[in-house]
Design an enzyme around this catalytic site. Sequence first.
Site, PDB file in Angstrom:
ATOM      1  N   ALA A  37      -3.412   0.867  10.707  1.00  0.00           N
ATOM      2  CA  ALA A  37      -2.832  -0.467  10.494  1.00  0.00           C
ATOM      3  C   ALA A  37      -1.824  -0.783  11.597  1.00  0.00           C
ATOM      4  CB  ALA A  37      -2.171  -0.524   9.126  1.00  0.00           C
ATOM      5  N   TYR A  39      -1.816   0.472  14.614  1.00  0.00           N
ATOM      6  CA  TYR A  39      -2.576   0.280  15.846  1.00  0.00           C
ATOM      7  C   TYR A  39      -3.127  -1.145  15.886  1.00  0.00           C
ATOM      8  CZ  TYR A  39      -6.128   0.876  19.450  1.00  0.00           C
ATOM      9  OH  TYR A  39      -6.899   0.726  20.576  1.00  0.00           O
ATOM     10  N   ASP A  40      -3.730  -1.552  14.757  1.00  0.00           N
ATOM     11  CA  ASP A  40      -4.298  -2.906  14.699  1.00  0.00           C
ATOM     12  C   ASP A  40      -3.225  -3.951  14.965  1.00  0.00           C
ATOM     13  OD1 ASP A  40      -6.733  -1.894  14.183  1.00  0.00           O
ATOM     14  OD2 ASP A  40      -6.690  -2.250  12.019  1.00  0.00           O
ATOM     15  N   SER A  85     -17.985  -5.483   7.119  1.00  0.00           N
ATOM     16  CA  SER A  85     -17.048  -4.602   6.436  1.00  0.00           C
ATOM     17  C   SER A  85     -17.040  -5.024   4.956  1.00  0.00           C
ATOM     18  CB  SER A  85     -15.716  -4.798   7.132  1.00  0.00           C
ATOM     19  OG  SER A  85     -14.728  -4.188   6.428  1.00  0.00           O
ATOM     20  N   GLU A 121     -22.017   2.566  -5.958  1.00  0.00           N
ATOM     21  CA  GLU A 121     -22.236   3.708  -5.055  1.00  0.00           C
ATOM     22  C   GLU A 121     -20.882   4.288  -4.665  1.00  0.00           C
ATOM     23  OE1 GLU A 121     -24.207   2.186  -1.580  1.00  0.00           O
ATOM     24  OE2 GLU A 121     -25.711   1.119  -2.765  1.00  0.00           O
ATOM     25  N   LYS A 123     -17.912   5.154  -2.423  1.00  0.00           N
ATOM     26  CA  LYS A 123     -17.472   4.654  -1.116  1.00  0.00           C
ATOM     27  C   LYS A 123     -17.149   5.877  -0.263  1.00  0.00           C
ATOM     28  CE  LYS A 123     -14.615   1.405   1.341  1.00  0.00           C
ATOM     29  NZ  LYS A 123     -14.426   2.288   2.475  1.00  0.00           N
ATOM     30  N   ASP A 125     -15.975   8.209   2.649  1.00  0.00           N
ATOM     31  CA  ASP A 125     -14.841   8.105   3.563  1.00  0.00           C
ATOM     32  C   ASP A 125     -15.214   8.745   4.897  1.00  0.00           C
ATOM     33  OD1 ASP A 125     -12.387   7.417   4.428  1.00  0.00           O
ATOM     34  OD2 ASP A 125     -11.282   8.878   3.226  1.00  0.00           O
ATOM     35  N   ARG A 144     -19.935   1.841  14.637  1.00  0.00           N
ATOM     36  CA  ARG A 144     -19.710   0.476  14.184  1.00  0.00           C
ATOM     37  C   ARG A 144     -19.048  -0.360  15.291  1.00  0.00           C
ATOM     38  NH1 ARG A 144     -15.829  -2.402  11.709  1.00  0.00           N
ATOM     39  NH2 ARG A 144     -16.581  -4.010  10.305  1.00  0.00           N
ATOM     40  N   TYR A 236     -27.063   3.898   3.136  1.00  0.00           N
ATOM     41  CA  TYR A 236     -26.820   3.004   2.001  1.00  0.00           C
ATOM     42  C   TYR A 236     -27.293   1.568   2.225  1.00  0.00           C
ATOM     43  CZ  TYR A 236     -22.427   2.670   4.691  1.00  0.00           C
ATOM     44  OH  TYR A 236     -21.499   2.553   5.684  1.00  0.00           O
ATOM     45  N   LYS A 300     -22.208  -3.362  -5.597  1.00  0.00           N
ATOM     46  CA  LYS A 300     -23.058  -4.339  -4.896  1.00  0.00           C
ATOM     47  C   LYS A 300     -23.938  -5.059  -5.905  1.00  0.00           C
ATOM     48  CE  LYS A 300     -23.436  -1.217  -0.939  1.00  0.00           C
ATOM     49  NZ  LYS A 300     -24.257  -0.317  -0.129  1.00  0.00           N
ATOM     50  N   LYS A 324     -11.286   0.368  -4.745  1.00  0.00           N
ATOM     51  CA  LYS A 324     -10.655   1.565  -4.188  1.00  0.00           C
ATOM     52  C   LYS A 324      -9.989   2.417  -5.267  1.00  0.00           C
ATOM     53  CE  LYS A 324      -9.995   2.111  -0.166  1.00  0.00           C
ATOM     54  NZ  LYS A 324      -9.519   1.526   1.079  1.00  0.00           N
ATOM     55  N   CYS A 424      22.524  21.025  17.402  1.00  0.00           N
ATOM     56  CA  CYS A 424      21.221  21.655  17.209  1.00  0.00           C
ATOM     57  C   CYS A 424      21.397  22.847  16.271  1.00  0.00           C
ATOM     58  CB  CYS A 424      20.666  22.110  18.553  1.00  0.00           C
ATOM     59  SG  CYS A 424      19.236  23.183  18.386  1.00  0.00           S
ATOM     60  N   CYS A 427      20.807  26.171  18.671  1.00  0.00           N
ATOM     61  CA  CYS A 427      21.659  26.589  19.792  1.00  0.00           C
ATOM     62  C   CYS A 427      23.031  25.922  19.766  1.00  0.00           C
ATOM     63  CB  CYS A 427      20.967  26.305  21.114  1.00  0.00           C
ATOM     64  SG  CYS A 427      20.879  24.544  21.482  1.00  0.00           S
ATOM     65  N   CYS A 442      17.448  17.950  20.773  1.00  0.00           N
ATOM     66  CA  CYS A 442      18.354  18.932  21.342  1.00  0.00           C
ATOM     67  C   CYS A 442      18.072  18.895  22.829  1.00  0.00           C
ATOM     68  CB  CYS A 442      18.051  20.313  20.774  1.00  0.00           C
ATOM     69  SG  CYS A 442      18.761  21.615  21.788  1.00  0.00           S
ATOM     70  N   CYS A 447      17.350  26.083  24.938  1.00  0.00           N
ATOM     71  CA  CYS A 447      17.509  26.301  23.492  1.00  0.00           C
ATOM     72  C   CYS A 447      16.452  27.304  23.025  1.00  0.00           C
ATOM     73  CB  CYS A 447      17.333  24.970  22.755  1.00  0.00           C
ATOM     74  SG  CYS A 447      17.266  25.155  20.971  1.00  0.00           S
TER      75      CYS A 447
HETATM   76  S1  IVH Z   1     -22.166  -1.213   2.430  1.00  0.00           S
HETATM   77  C1  IVH Z   1     -22.611  -5.311   3.962  1.00  0.00           C
HETATM   78  N1  IVH Z   1     -21.937   1.016   1.072  1.00  0.00           N
HETATM   79  O1  IVH Z   1     -17.016   1.185   4.008  1.00  0.00           O
HETATM   80  C2  IVH Z   1     -22.214  -4.051   3.349  1.00  0.00           C
HETATM   81  N2  IVH Z   1     -20.445   0.634   2.888  1.00  0.00           N
HETATM   82  O2  IVH Z   1     -14.727  -0.566   4.091  1.00  0.00           O
HETATM   83  C3  IVH Z   1     -21.656  -3.097   4.298  1.00  0.00           C
HETATM   84  N3  IVH Z   1     -18.864   2.469   3.286  1.00  0.00           N
HETATM   85  O3  IVH Z   1     -17.991  -0.582   6.880  1.00  0.00           O
HETATM   86  C4  IVH Z   1     -21.366  -1.770   3.863  1.00  0.00           C
HETATM   87  N4  IVH Z   1     -19.573   3.760   1.662  1.00  0.00           N
HETATM   88  O4  IVH Z   1     -18.618   1.968   6.733  1.00  0.00           O
HETATM   89  C5  IVH Z   1     -21.466   0.276   2.088  1.00  0.00           C
HETATM   90  N5  IVH Z   1     -21.849   2.953  -0.192  1.00  0.00           N
HETATM   91  C6  IVH Z   1     -21.385   2.222   0.809  1.00  0.00           C
HETATM   92  C7  IVH Z   1     -20.323   2.650   1.627  1.00  0.00           C
HETATM   93  C8  IVH Z   1     -19.863   1.821   2.664  1.00  0.00           C
HETATM   94  C9  IVH Z   1     -18.722   3.640   2.661  1.00  0.00           C
HETATM   95  C10 IVH Z   1     -18.056   2.034   4.444  1.00  0.00           C
HETATM   96  C11 IVH Z   1     -18.781   1.270   5.520  1.00  0.00           C
HETATM   97  C12 IVH Z   1     -18.077  -0.057   5.593  1.00  0.00           C
HETATM   98  C13 IVH Z   1     -16.724   0.297   5.029  1.00  0.00           C
HETATM   99  C14 IVH Z   1     -15.985  -0.919   4.532  1.00  0.00           C
END
Ligand code: IVH
Length: 691
Positions: A37, A39-40, A85, A121, A123, A125, A144, A236, A300, A324, A424, A427, A442, A447
């Site tokens: 975050a 970095y972004d 995403s 499904e 998620k 990591d 990606r 997936y 989904k 999440k 320190c 030292c 220090c 040291c």
């Molecule tokens: S579907 C259009 N399914 O989570 C749908 N993504 O935070 C696109 N990810 O970019 C993704 N598990 O890299 C999908 N079962 C899952 C996933 C999943 C992990 C990742 C994926 C996505 C990121 C989004």
Amino acid sequence: MAAKQKQAQKRARQLAGELHRHDALYYQLDSPEISDAEYDGLRRELNRLESEFPGLLGDDSPNQRVGSAPASGFDTFPHRSPMLSLDNAMDVDELRAFEQRVYRFLGQTFDSQRKIQYIGEPKLDGSGVELIYQNGKLQRGLTRGDGQTGEDVTANLNPVRSVPERLRSSGAPIPPVASIRGEIVLPRAQFAELNRARIARDQDPFANPRNAAAGALRQIHDIDFNRLRSLEFRAYALAEGAPSGTATQWSVLETLASWGFIVSPESRPCQGLDEAIALHRTLLEGRNAMPVEIDGTVIKIDSIDLQNRLGAVARAPRWAIAFKFPPEQASTLLEGIEVQVGRTGALTPVAKLAPVQVGGVTVSNTSLHNQDEIERKDVRVGDTVIIQRAGDVIPQLVRVVLDERIKGAQAGRKFPRYKLPAKCPVCRAATLRLVGESVTRCPNLDCPAQLKNNLKHLAHRGALDVDGLGEKLVDQLVESEMVKRLSDLFALEVDQVESLERMGKKSADNLIAALERSKSTTLARFLIALGIRHVGETIAEILSQHFEELEPLMAASIDEIEAIEGVGPTIAESVFRFLADTANRQEIERLQSLGVQWPASRAVETGEEEQPLTGLHFVLTGSLSAPRDHFKERIERAGGKIVGSVSKKTDYLVAGEKAGSKLEKAQKLNISVLDETGLEKLIQGEPPPTA
Ligand code: IVH
């Protein structure tokens, strides 16, 4: 130039420098200092400045590079369609709001009494990847990247067993082109194994399997095939190539499984949102027993027709959401704050906690980073604190439970504010904190804490690899004042060492023999051993390949060092300053005079005649008929060098099929392009073919 623009230019330069440094830390050293975050945030600030003042977009701007992988040396390609995403829901209310949006969007066209059929499904990591198959054969694998364009990591995906080279023909019909999306993950067991090995080599462990997986996938130098083999690809989504008539996400998963992909076995159809919530709870309870790390449930809409009607907004589809998991937290007592002095003299406050279980591990210390962090969180000894692990191995202190402090104070307990010591702890030198810096240091280069850490660093396997020189022995050598600077180590004599407590003649002999052996090293290892800030394995390797000898590196200017591919301004400055320092130069000289040495560059070392490719720089691109390492070895054996990206210094680009941006760049720069046959001719010493 208007003052505003001048100021913007200054800030943009600063940001570009910072981003380069963080890129190097993340991509080359695999050890990020800031969160994604943060970095972004830096990146967005630079984007804003560059779009407001277009003249600022300098050649070295990280925004000149495509994708999220600057300086990576990978070719880039556009995705078949954008890699989207997902929006997040952090609790059930947000999840219900998602469903309400779906009902609203579908409006009259959908019977709101009907329950929606979902697929839940795990998620995963890891790191998102697109695999493109042409007539059932793997053609290319892309990261990606920025969602539009990804990096070609096909070569690094080859060793991954769950990425089939061919789609299984006994499965669903094979389309001319299939775009399969999924996640590259590093299973827990392999992650633990990798970190054990890293710790044994004195390397920093990866913070989480996601970083480790992404790092493995994007290796460029000295590819570690075992690391690649331990990755797993779970599929997936099918962005292109679904058999005609495919009506549901469930049948997409079935198609993927029939082609030979791993599909998360925990995925389930859910009739209505309540069933999806129930699946989410089951996954949450079972997450620690799963072979791969997950951080939520992706929910989904099953019907592809509904998916198409809903479409996507900006970067995320309207028909799916990531629900999440909450971060794993626990509360415990802060019993004390200890201060550690690092290799560079940095003082790090460490919270000493009453041991507590968080997410399956016992936590008893955690870093408080620096004085600002302590003040920001107002952390005081005696506080009850909340500890959290959010996907990361390293736990964080999230906050103080103020109610508990108030209660404690009413009961007469004291909660003094904490200040890092003015002296320190090792030292007793006065500590200092420079304006604009968050670190308290220090400043005493002698040291013992710094010296001890520097000695341990020098002795570790990636540096001079001194067998048997462990922490205890280092402490003894420094405390007895036998070793007052690095080079003293190589002046030690057996009787001296033998006089140390608990040290016999045999162990002393062994240490001296180990020191003798470690004197023969390589330039890269020597550079690591010196303990220059920001110089780890990758940077040391880059410097040693570029300069070949120490002398030209010691004579190089900051600009020359910074001009090297993969070296950012912070690293360049750190290397330059270190090597310019008189005391450091004397140390280097003394180390060499005590016998530390490495083979000179290839031509000098072998004394052989020039080889056919001596002095020539090559870049490889496109799909070649064998793994890149094969060509790398052929070229290096013939005296040539492989570099990551095309520049004016490149002599030849060896291009396979489907070469992308590098080929374009080479053509622009008028660099000779070879195919595999051309390369072979060149290696045989025949005149360079013209392509
Ligand atoms: S579907 C259009 N399914 O989570 C749908 N993504 O935070 C696109 N990810 O970019 C993704 N598990 O890299 C999908 N079962 C899952 C996933 C999943 C992990 C990742 C994926 C996505 C990121 C989004």
